[in-house]
Design an enzyme around this catalytic site. Structure first.
Site, PDB file in Angstrom:
ATOM      1  N   THR A  80       0.838  -1.197   0.000  1.00 29.39           N
ATOM      2  CA  THR A  80       0.000   0.000   0.000  1.00 29.39           C
ATOM      3  C   THR A  80       0.870   1.244   0.000  1.00 29.39           C
ATOM      4  OG1 THR A  80      -0.054   0.260   2.408  1.00 29.39           O
ATOM      5  CG2 THR A  80      -1.768  -1.134   1.412  1.00 29.39           C
ATOM      6  N   ASP A  81       0.312   2.352  -0.494  1.00 30.85           N
ATOM      7  CA  ASP A  81       0.914   3.638  -0.163  1.00 30.85           C
ATOM      8  C   ASP A  81       0.730   3.825   1.342  1.00 30.85           C
ATOM      9  OD1 ASP A  81       2.104   6.123  -0.310  1.00 30.85           O
ATOM     10  OD2 ASP A  81       0.915   6.768  -2.020  1.00 30.85           O
ATOM     11  N   TRP A  82       1.534   4.686   1.932  1.00 23.94           N
ATOM     12  CA  TRP A  82       1.566   4.802   3.391  1.00 23.94           C
ATOM     13  C   TRP A  82       0.222   5.335   3.909  1.00 23.94           C
ATOM     14  CZ3 TRP A  82       5.259   2.334   1.685  1.00 23.94           C
ATOM     15  CH2 TRP A  82       6.340   1.919   2.448  1.00 23.94           C
TER      16      TRP A  82
END
Length: 812
Positions: free
Chosen positions: A241-243
Site C-alpha cells: 500500500t501507499d503509506w
C-alpha cells in the site's frame, strides 16, 4: 530460509511452502503490515528478517530519526538526481538505467531493500502537484524509461516499487477521490505505461494508489490487481500500500495486496486473523500473500554493499542533468554564450539559490548542491553582477526589482532565471494555476522594456505560462535538475554541452487550452476523465490547437536531416545526418497515424510508437532501426476486454516532435473492422472533448455518473476525509479552521513544506489517523474523535480521554 531468486509467477507452484506451514496464523498475519514506519516485521523463531522500505524516486530518503512520508524530518545525505520530469526529457533509456543503478547502489550500501519508485502516473493535467515525480503524458515513453530505471535499481539486489497503481491523476483529495475513467482510456493511457514498466523491467514490487478507480479503492480493485496486474501481465511480486493507503484490510488481501505500511500496531493483523477464523477469508489467500513477502525478502537479501563514491554519483547527476535540459527557443542564435557575448547580468533568485527537487516524500538531503551562479562565474563569461530581482514566494519586491533593472541597464545581455518556488510543487497539493509569480512577471516586463536581449532560464517540474516567450532572445527549461543542475545549466548556456533534451509533455499557451482545465482538482467525490484518450498531444494534435511548444520539442546548437524512411509493422528504419558544425544528439520519434475509419468512436491524430537517441559528430550519418511498440496498430476493445488489431493503411511518421514530422511511410495492418458508435459520441470522434457533457460521458462509460459531490449533512464516518468537516459548525468547523489557519501561517513565515504538509491532513480519511500514528491514536480514540466532529463534543471528548488512558495503561 531458502526461496528461489526467480520465483514462479503467481498461480504456479508455491514458494517456500514448508516455511509457511510452520507459521502460526498470527505470525502469517504479522507479515502483512509494518513493524514501524519503514520496516517489515521479523519472525525470529523461523529466521525471517525484517527489511527496510524507503522513499527514493530520484534519491535515497532514508531517515535516521523521526520518520514520516512527507519530507518533514531529515534523512541521511544522499545523491539528489534529477527528478523524473527532468530525466524524461533525455528520452535516453541507457541513461535512466545508469541513474537507477546508482540509486540502487546507494540503497544497498544503506541496507535498504525496497526503493519506493519510480513513479509513472500519466501527466493528465499540468497542474498535478506531483507531476515532477512522473515522466510523461505518453505511456510508451513513461513505460520504457521506467523499465530501464527499474532494471538499474534491481541490478544491486534492491527492489524497485512501481507507483502509484493506478490512475493517481491528482493530489487534491487523493486519499478518497474516485477517478472515473472509461475502459479504453484506462488501458491505452493509464495502464499501458505500467504494463511496459512491469513486464520489461521485471519489477519486484508495486505500490497501490490511495484513490478509487471507477468506484473501488485501487488497493481493493480485483480487476486491476488480479486480472490485469497478475494474470494478464504475469506480475509475480509483492503489492504494498501507499503509506496509510489501506481501507478494508481483508478486501485488500483478497485483491492481492500483501503488505500494508506503515505499522498499525497490530490492529489490522487481528482483522486478518478474525477473518480467517470466521471463514470470510480463505487461509490459502493469506498463504499466497505470505509467500510474496518471503520472496521479496529472498530477492533482496543478496544486496551489493560496496562503499558509494558520492563524488562519482555527483558527476553522474551532472551528466544526467545535461542530457535532459531543453532548449525551447533560440530564434536568433543568442545561445550559446561565448567569450565575445559581452557583459552579462545574471538576475533571478533561482540562479543563486538553486531549486533542484520537489517536495514531500521525495525530498532528498543532498550530498552537495551546485548553483548556476557559481558555475557561471567559473566560466570565461563576463558576468557584471547578480541581483535576485524578486522574493521567492511572490511577496512584494519593488526594491529588488529596481536593483535588478539597474544592473541590467549596465549589461549587454540579461540572463533571467524564473520558475516555480518550493510551495508550488509538492506531494498532497495540486497547483492552483499555470502562471509564474506576479513579481517575476513584473520584473520580466521591466527587463524586456530595456530593449536588451533577455535569455530566460525556467526552473520547475512542469510547464508554466510564458507570456513573454515571443520577446525572449532564448528560453531554456532546466526543469528540476538535481544537485548537479547548476553546473549542467552553465554547460548548456556556454555551449560546453550541446542541448539534446526534448519535452516529454506538451507546453500549452494558457491553462484554458488544457481539455481537463474546467474541473481538474475542483470536484469533491469524483474526478471525471471526460477527455478519455485525448491526453496531452493526443488532444492538441487531434483538434489542431495552438500550443507554446509541442510534445517532443527541443532544439540543438546543430541541425539534423532525416532521409530514407522504411517501415513495416515491427520496425521503422531511417538515416539521420548531423548537418551542422557541432557534435550533438537527436531524439528521433516515430509516430503512427491511423486510417480515418479506424475505430470510428475515437482515435488520436498520431501516437508515439517508438524513439531513439542518436549521437553524431558533425557531418556524420547513422542508419537507425527503431522497434515499434507492441500495440502500435492496436486499440483496446471494450467489448472483448482485450487489445485488438485495427485494419487499414497506416502512416508511419518520423519526426523531431509530434508536430515536426520529417518523413512518412505507408504500412498496411490486418485486423477485423470495428463497429462504431459515432452517433452517440460526436465529440470523441472529433476530439473536441472539452465540450463533452455529462450525457455523452455517461454514454461513453455505459453507465450513470456517480455524484461528484460529498453528501451534505449526515454523520461523518471513518471513510470520510477531514476536509468534510468544513461548514458543519461546532468542533468540526473549529478543527477545519485550525488546520487551514496553521497552514496559511506557516506559508506566511516562509515554511512552504510544513504548510503543505499541514494542508495534507485535510485529505486524510479519519480511518488513516490510527494507521499513520502507528496506533498511538488508536481505534477507540478515533471513535471518540468522530463523536466530537459529529456534534456530540462532550461525550466524544470523554470517550476519547478514557480510550487514551486505557491505551497508556496498556502500553506501560
Amino acid at each position: 530460509m531458502t526461496i528461489p531468486n526467480d520465483p514462479p509467477q503467481s498461480g504456479s507452484a508455491p514458494v517456500s511452502l514448508e516455511l509457511v506451514e510452520q507459521m502460526t496464523l498470527l505470525e502469517k498475519a504479522s507479515l502483512m503490515s509494518g513493524a514501524n514506519f519503514w520496516n517489515t516485521k521479523p519472525i525470529a523463531r523461523l529466521g525471517v528478517p525484517s527489511i527496510m522500505l524507503t522513499d527514493g524516486p530520484h534519491g535515497l530518503r532514508k531517515q535516521g530519526g523521526a520518520a514520516d512520508h512527507l519530507g518533514l524530518n531529515a534523512s541521511i545525505p544522499a545523491t539528489s538526481f534529477p527528478t523524473a520530469s527532468h530525466l524524461a526529457n533525455s528520452w535516453d533509456v541507457r541513461l535512466l538505467e545508469r541513474v537507477g543503478a546508482a540509486l540502487g547502489a546507494e540503497a544497498a550500501a544503506e541496507q535498504v531493500s525496497v526503493l519506493l519508485g519510480p513513479g509513472l502516473n500519466i501527466k493528465r493535467n499540468p497542474l498535478g502537484g506531483r507531476n515532477f515525480e512522473y515522466y510523461s503524458e505518453d505511456p510508451l515513453l513513461s513505460g520504457k524509461l521506467a523499465a530501464a530505471f527499474i532494471r538499474g535499481i534491481q541490478s544491486h539486489g534492491v527492489a524497485a516499487s512501481v507507483k502509484h497503481f493506478a490512475v493517481n491523476s491528482q493530489e487534491t483529495h487523493r486519499m478518497s477521490i474516485d477517478e472515473i475513467v472509461d475502459e479504453r482510456a484506462l488501458h491505452e493511457i493509464y495502464l499501458e505505461g505500467f504494463r511496459i514498466a512491469i513486464t520489461e523491467g521485471r519489477a519486484w514490487t508495486v505500490m497501490s494508489s490511495y484513490n478509487r478507480v471507477n468506484g473501488t479503492y485501487a488497493n481493493e480493485n480485483e480487476p486491476l490487481m488480479l486480472d490485469v496486474l497478475r494474470r494478464r501481465w504475469g506480475f509475480d511480486g509483492l503489492v504494498v500500500t501507499d503509506w496509510g493507503g489501506n481501507n478494508d484490510r481483508v478486501a485488500g488481501l483478497r485483491a492481492g495486496n500483501a503488505l500494508e505500511m506503515p505499522s498499525t500496531d497490530g490492529v489490522t493483523d487481528l482483522e486478518i486473523v478474525r477473518a480467517v477464523e470466521d471463514g470470510s477469508l480463505d487461509e490459502k489467500i493469506l498463504d499466497e500473500r505470505v509467500r510474496e513477502v518471503l520472496t521479496l525478502i529472498e530477492r533482496t537479501r543478496q544486496k551489493t554493499s560496496d562503499v558509494v563514491d558520492h563524488d562519482d554519483a555527483h558527476e553522474l547527476a551532472i551528466e544526467a542533468a545535461r542530457q535532459a535540459i531543453v532548449l525551447l527557443s533560440n530564434p536568433h542564435g543568442q545561445l550559446p554564450f561565448t567569450e565575445g557575448s559581452g557583459r552579462i547580468a545574471v538576475i533571478g533568485d533561482f540562479a543563486e539559490t538553486a531549486r533542484y527537487q520537489g517536495a514531500g516524500s521525495s525530498l532528498v538531503n543532498p550530498t552537495q548542491v551546485d548553483d548556476p551562479l557559481t558555475a557561471l562565474r567559473a566560466t570565461d563569461l563576463e558576468i557584471v553582477g547578480f541581483a535576485p530581482g524578486y522574493t521567492r514566494r511572490d511577496s512584494p519586491s519593488r526594491l529588488r526589482r529596481r536593483r535588478a533593472v539597474a544592473l541590467a541597464s549596465k549589461a549587454d545581455t540579461v540572463l533571467l532565471f524564473v520558475g516555480l518556488d518550493e510551495s508550488a510543487e509538492a506531494e498532497a497539493v495540486d497547483r492552483k494555476h499555470l502562471a509564474l509569480a506576479r513579481n517575476q512577471l513584473e520584473l520580466a516586463e521591466e527587463l524586456f522594456a530595456l530593449g536588451k536581449p533577455v535569455v530566460v532560464v525556467v526552473v520547475g517540474g512542469a510547464p508554466v505560462e510564458l507570456p513573454f516567450a515571443d520577446r525572449a532572445a532564448a528560453i531554456v527549461h532546466a526543469y528540476l535538475a538535481g544537485q548537479g543542475g547548476g553546473r549542467a545549466v552553465a554547460d548548456i548556456l556556454t555551449g560546453a554541452v550541446n542541448p539534446s533534451g526534448k519535452l516529454a509533455e506538451t507546453y500549452p499557451i494558457a491553462y484554458a487550452d488544457v481539455p481537463s482545465s474546467a474541473d481538474f482538482g475542483r470536484t469533491e467525490a469524483t474526478s471525471e476523465h471526460r477527455e478519455s484518450i485525448y491526453v496531452g498531444y493526443r488532444y492538441y494534435d487531434k483538434v489542431g490547437a495552438a500550443v507554446r511548444y509541442p510534445f517532443g520539442h527541443g532544439l540543438s546548437y546543430t541541425s539534423f536531416e532525416y532521409t530514407a524512411l522504411t517501415a513495416d509493422t515491427s520496425h521503422a528504419r531511417l538515416t539521420v545526418t548531423n548537418t551542422g558544425e557541432r557534435a550533438g544528439a537527436e531524439i528521433v520519434q516515430i509516430y503512427v497515424e491511423a486510417p480515418s475509419a479506424a475505430v470510428g468512436v475515437a482515435r488520436a491524430a498520431r501516437e508515439l510508437r517508438g524513439f531513439a537517441k542518436v549521437h553524431l559528430d558533425p557531418g556524420a550519418s547513422a542508419q537507425v532501426t527503431i522497434d515499434l511498440a507492441e500495440h502500435a496498430f492496436d486499440a483496446y476493445d471494450v467489448e472483448t476486454g482485450a487489445w485488438r488489431g485495427v485494419p487499414g493503411r497506416y502512416r508511419v511518421l518520423a519526426g523531431a516532435s509530434s508536430r515536426d514530422i520529417r518523413l512518412d511511410a505507408p504500412v498496411d495492418s490486418e485486423g477485423t473492422p470495428w463497429s462504431a458508435r459515432a452517433d452517440a459520441l460526436p465529440h470523441y470522434v472529433s476530439g473536441h472533448v472539452a465540450d463533452v457533457d455529462s450525457a455523452e460521458f455517461a454514454a461513453l462509460l455505459g453507465r450513470e455518473l456517480p455524484s461528484p459531490n460529498w453528501p451534505r449533512g449526515g454523520t461523518l464516518t471513518r471513510s470520510d476525509i477531514i476536509a468534510q468537516t468544513a461548514g458543519r459548525g461546532g468542533f468540526a468547523s473549529v478543527l477545519h479552521g485550525l488546520i487551514t489557519t496553521t497552514s496559511a501561517l506557516l506559508m506566511r513565515v516562509g515554511r512552504p513544506h510544513a504548510s503543505n504538509n499541514v494542508k495534507f491532513v485535510l485529505d486524510m480519511p479519519f480511518r488513516s489517523i490510527p494507521r499513520l500514528t502507528g496506533g498511538k491514536f488508536d481505534e477507540a480514540m478515533l471513535d471518540g474523535f468522530l463523536l466530537m466532529v459529529n456534534g456530540r463534543f462532550w461525550r466524544g471528548a470523554a470517550n476519547l480521554t478514557r480510550a487514551a488512558l486505557r491505551r497508556n495503561r496498556t502500553v506501560t
